[in-house]
Design a protein around this motif. Structure first.
Motif, PDB file in Angstrom:
ATOM      1  N   VAL A 111      52.212  35.210  32.096  1.00 33.26           N
ATOM      2  CA  VAL A 111      51.251  35.695  33.096  1.00 33.26           C
ATOM      3  C   VAL A 111      50.023  34.788  33.137  1.00 33.26           C
ATOM      4  CG1 VAL A 111      49.687  37.579  33.673  1.00 33.26           C
ATOM      5  CG2 VAL A 111      52.026  38.084  32.978  1.00 33.26           C
ATOM      6  N   VAL A 112      49.524  34.410  31.954  1.00 39.09           N
ATOM      7  CA  VAL A 112      48.361  33.516  31.887  1.00 39.09           C
ATOM      8  C   VAL A 112      48.684  32.166  32.525  1.00 39.09           C
ATOM      9  CG1 VAL A 112      46.851  32.244  30.312  1.00 39.09           C
ATOM     10  CG2 VAL A 112      47.381  34.647  29.865  1.00 39.09           C
ATOM     11  N   ALA A 113      49.899  31.659  32.273  1.00 35.73           N
ATOM     12  CA  ALA A 113      50.293  30.373  32.843  1.00 35.73           C
ATOM     13  C   ALA A 113      50.329  30.431  34.368  1.00 35.73           C
ATOM     14  CB  ALA A 113      51.661  29.967  32.298  1.00 35.73           C
ATOM     15  N   VAL A 114      50.864  31.518  34.906  1.00 37.26           N
ATOM     16  CA  VAL A 114      50.939  31.659  36.365  1.00 37.26           C
ATOM     17  C   VAL A 114      49.545  31.732  36.971  1.00 37.26           C
ATOM     18  CG1 VAL A 114      51.646  33.193  38.244  1.00 37.26           C
ATOM     19  CG2 VAL A 114      53.220  32.716  36.361  1.00 37.26           C
ATOM     20  N   LEU A 115      48.673  32.539  36.371  1.00 37.82           N
ATOM     21  CA  LEU A 115      47.312  32.667  36.892  1.00 37.82           C
ATOM     22  C   LEU A 115      46.541  31.361  36.740  1.00 37.82           C
ATOM     23  CD1 LEU A 115      46.356  36.238  35.608  1.00 37.82           C
ATOM     24  CD2 LEU A 115      46.945  35.543  37.947  1.00 37.82           C
ATOM     25  N   GLY A 116      46.829  30.620  35.650  1.00 36.71           N
ATOM     26  CA  GLY A 116      46.170  29.339  35.460  1.00 36.71           C
ATOM     27  C   GLY A 116      46.596  28.308  36.503  1.00 36.71           C
ATOM     28  N   TYR A 117      47.823  28.424  36.951  1.00 36.32           N
ATOM     29  CA  TYR A 117      48.330  27.507  37.973  1.00 36.32           C
ATOM     30  C   TYR A 117      47.772  27.834  39.352  1.00 36.32           C
ATOM     31  CZ  TYR A 117      51.681  24.989  40.911  1.00 36.32           C
ATOM     32  OH  TYR A 117      52.253  24.170  41.843  1.00 36.32           O
ATOM     33  N   ARG A 118      47.534  29.122  39.594  1.00 38.78           N
ATOM     34  CA  ARG A 118      47.023  29.548  40.895  1.00 38.78           C
ATOM     35  C   ARG A 118      45.531  29.274  41.004  1.00 38.78           C
ATOM     36  NH1 ARG A 118      49.996  33.410  43.551  1.00 38.78           N
ATOM     37  NH2 ARG A 118      48.432  33.062  45.196  1.00 38.78           N
ATOM     38  N   SER A 119      44.972  29.626  42.134  1.00 40.88           N
ATOM     39  CA  SER A 119      43.550  29.424  42.391  1.00 40.88           C
ATOM     40  C   SER A 119      42.698  30.227  41.410  1.00 40.88           C
ATOM     41  CB  SER A 119      43.217  29.850  43.825  1.00 40.88           C
ATOM     42  OG  SER A 119      41.822  29.946  44.004  1.00 40.88           O
ATOM     43  N   ILE A 120      41.587  29.634  40.983  1.00 38.21           N
ATOM     44  CA  ILE A 120      40.653  30.313  40.081  1.00 38.21           C
ATOM     45  C   ILE A 120      40.085  31.561  40.744  1.00 38.21           C
ATOM     46  CG2 ILE A 120      38.635  29.005  40.861  1.00 38.21           C
ATOM     47  CD1 ILE A 120      39.383  30.103  37.250  1.00 38.21           C
ATOM     48  N   ASP A 121      40.058  31.572  42.069  1.00 32.55           N
ATOM     49  CA  ASP A 121      39.549  32.723  42.799  1.00 32.55           C
ATOM     50  C   ASP A 121      40.400  33.959  42.527  1.00 32.55           C
ATOM     51  OD1 ASP A 121      37.760  33.914  44.721  1.00 32.55           O
ATOM     52  OD2 ASP A 121      39.439  33.938  46.108  1.00 32.55           O
ATOM     53  N   LEU A 122      41.717  33.781  42.455  1.00 29.89           N
ATOM     54  CA  LEU A 122      42.617  34.903  42.163  1.00 29.89           C
ATOM     55  C   LEU A 122      42.372  35.437  40.760  1.00 29.89           C
ATOM     56  CD1 LEU A 122      45.052  36.722  42.779  1.00 29.89           C
ATOM     57  CD2 LEU A 122      46.530  34.861  41.994  1.00 29.89           C
ATOM     58  N   SER A 123      42.227  34.541  39.802  1.00 29.04           N
ATOM     59  CA  SER A 123      41.978  34.960  38.420  1.00 29.04           C
ATOM     60  C   SER A 123      40.672  35.736  38.308  1.00 29.04           C
ATOM     61  CB  SER A 123      41.943  33.739  37.495  1.00 29.04           C
ATOM     62  OG  SER A 123      43.195  33.102  37.447  1.00 29.04           O
ATOM     63  N   SER A 124      39.655  35.283  39.028  1.00 27.01           N
ATOM     64  CA  SER A 124      38.361  35.969  38.950  1.00 27.01           C
ATOM     65  C   SER A 124      38.457  37.387  39.495  1.00 27.01           C
ATOM     66  CB  SER A 124      37.295  35.172  39.715  1.00 27.01           C
ATOM     67  OG  SER A 124      37.533  35.208  41.109  1.00 27.01           O
ATOM     68  N   LYS A 125      39.256  37.590  40.542  1.00 24.75           N
ATOM     69  CA  LYS A 125      39.416  38.939  41.098  1.00 24.75           C
ATOM     70  C   LYS A 125      40.153  39.854  40.124  1.00 24.75           C
ATOM     71  CE  LYS A 125      39.449  37.398  45.925  1.00 24.75           C
ATOM     72  NZ  LYS A 125      40.273  37.234  47.144  1.00 24.75           N
ATOM     73  N   ILE A 126      41.226  39.345  39.534  1.00 25.29           N
ATOM     74  CA  ILE A 126      42.002  40.145  38.578  1.00 25.29           C
ATOM     75  C   ILE A 126      41.169  40.473  37.348  1.00 25.29           C
ATOM     76  CG2 ILE A 126      44.000  40.129  37.042  1.00 25.29           C
ATOM     77  CD1 ILE A 126      45.450  38.489  39.145  1.00 25.29           C
ATOM     78  N   LEU A 127      40.470  39.466  36.820  1.00 25.00           N
ATOM     79  CA  LEU A 127      39.642  39.695  35.640  1.00 25.00           C
ATOM     80  C   LEU A 127      38.492  40.651  35.947  1.00 25.00           C
ATOM     81  CD1 LEU A 127      39.455  36.151  34.002  1.00 25.00           C
ATOM     82  CD2 LEU A 127      40.581  38.190  33.102  1.00 25.00           C
ATOM     83  N   GLY A 128      37.982  40.588  37.170  1.00 21.37           N
ATOM     84  CA  GLY A 128      36.919  41.521  37.549  1.00 21.37           C
ATOM     85  C   GLY A 128      37.386  42.958  37.470  1.00 21.37           C
ATOM     86  N   ALA A 129      38.578  43.216  38.005  1.00 19.54           N
ATOM     87  CA  ALA A 129      39.127  44.579  37.962  1.00 19.54           C
ATOM     88  C   ALA A 129      39.406  45.009  36.517  1.00 19.54           C
ATOM     89  CB  ALA A 129      40.406  44.643  38.788  1.00 19.54           C
TER      90      ALA A 129
END
Length: 256
Positions: A149-167
């Motif tokens: 999961v971390v690898a997939v989020l790391g590959y995607r846009s940082i914007d997506l990770s920030s939204k998920i981590l915010g929630a």
């Protein structure tokens, strides 16, 4: 590399600008790296049992003040140097490239080791939770799933990770708030003993262990500088995120 090449390099292949992160999103990313809930489960019991016990809040206060002083210089550098290299870039510019490479190598080994430990940490606690629900699988499978999961989020846009981590951070803070409220309702004023900050309590045997745990619990607060090239206003956002994350971590730790 001239300015036009730099501007091109800072764009996604789709043509989007990389500067997507606002100050609140960077704060979420940095506080998530410190993981208050994980620190409470994994770090705090060690400090209470092997460290200075009741003086643990004093150790966390000392760590917070020390890191705030560090953040003053760190925030000033982040306004002048906007680079994802963070520590490497700062050390290299101040002390030369050999020292910068040494700092980068040390950080890499530390963070890779920490990542492996966190994966095992995740697998262990997920296994405990699912075992209580009569679901039995290997903890290695859960750890591998977490890494994927971390690898997939790391590959995607940082914007997506920030939204998920915010929630996830909001949920984490809610869990801690419910826990804190329950303790205060059950114990009253005894839940907040002022003697925890008394010098003789803080300086009790085991202070070194508690300080180690306290500084470890703030790990990642310096990572705001890593998002300099993704920040909409790096000269403002990075220093603010560094200070805010340090103060947030300190409030979470002292509430425990």
């Amino acid at each position: 590399m001239d300015d036009s090449l730099r501007a091109t390099a800072r764009q996604f292949e789709t043509g989007k600008r990389r500067r997507l992160l606002t100050t609140p999103r960077i704060i979420f990313l940095v506080v998530a790296a410190a993981a208050p809930l994980a620190a409470m489960i994994g770090n705090l019991p060690i400090s209470l049992s092997r460290g200075n016990g009741l003086g643990t809040p004093g150790a966390f206060l000392f760590a917070a003040i020390t890191l705030l002083l560090f953040a003053v210089g760190y925030g000033a550098m982040s306004r002048r140097v906007v680079n994802t290299g963070a520590f490497y870039t700062y050390v290299a510019k101040g002390l030369g490239k050999p020292a910068g490479v040494a700092a980068a190598f040390t950080a890499m080994v530390a963070y890779v080791s920490f990542t492996i430990g966190l994966a095992a940490f995740l697998g262990y606690f997920v296994n405990i939770m699912l075992t209580s629900m009569d679901l039995h699988y290997s903890w290695l499978a859960y750890a591998a799933a977490g890494i994927a999961v971390v690898a997939v989020l790391g590959y995607r846009s940082i914007d997506l990770s920030s939204k998920i981590l915010g929630a996830l951070m909001l949920a984490e803070i809610a869990v801690l708030a419910v826990f804190d409220l329950s303790v205060v309702l059950a114990k009253g004023a005894a839940a907040l003993p002022l003697q925890a900050f008394a010098p003789h309590t803080v300086l009790a045997p085991g202070l070194g262990v508690s300080l180690m745990i306290a500084f470890t619990s703030f790990i990642g607060f310096e990572s705001a500088a890593l998002y300099g090239e993704e920040a909409k206003d790096p000269k403002r956002s990075i220093p603010l995120a560094t200070y805010a994350a340090d103060l947030r971590c300190q409030c979470e730790q002292l509430r425990r």
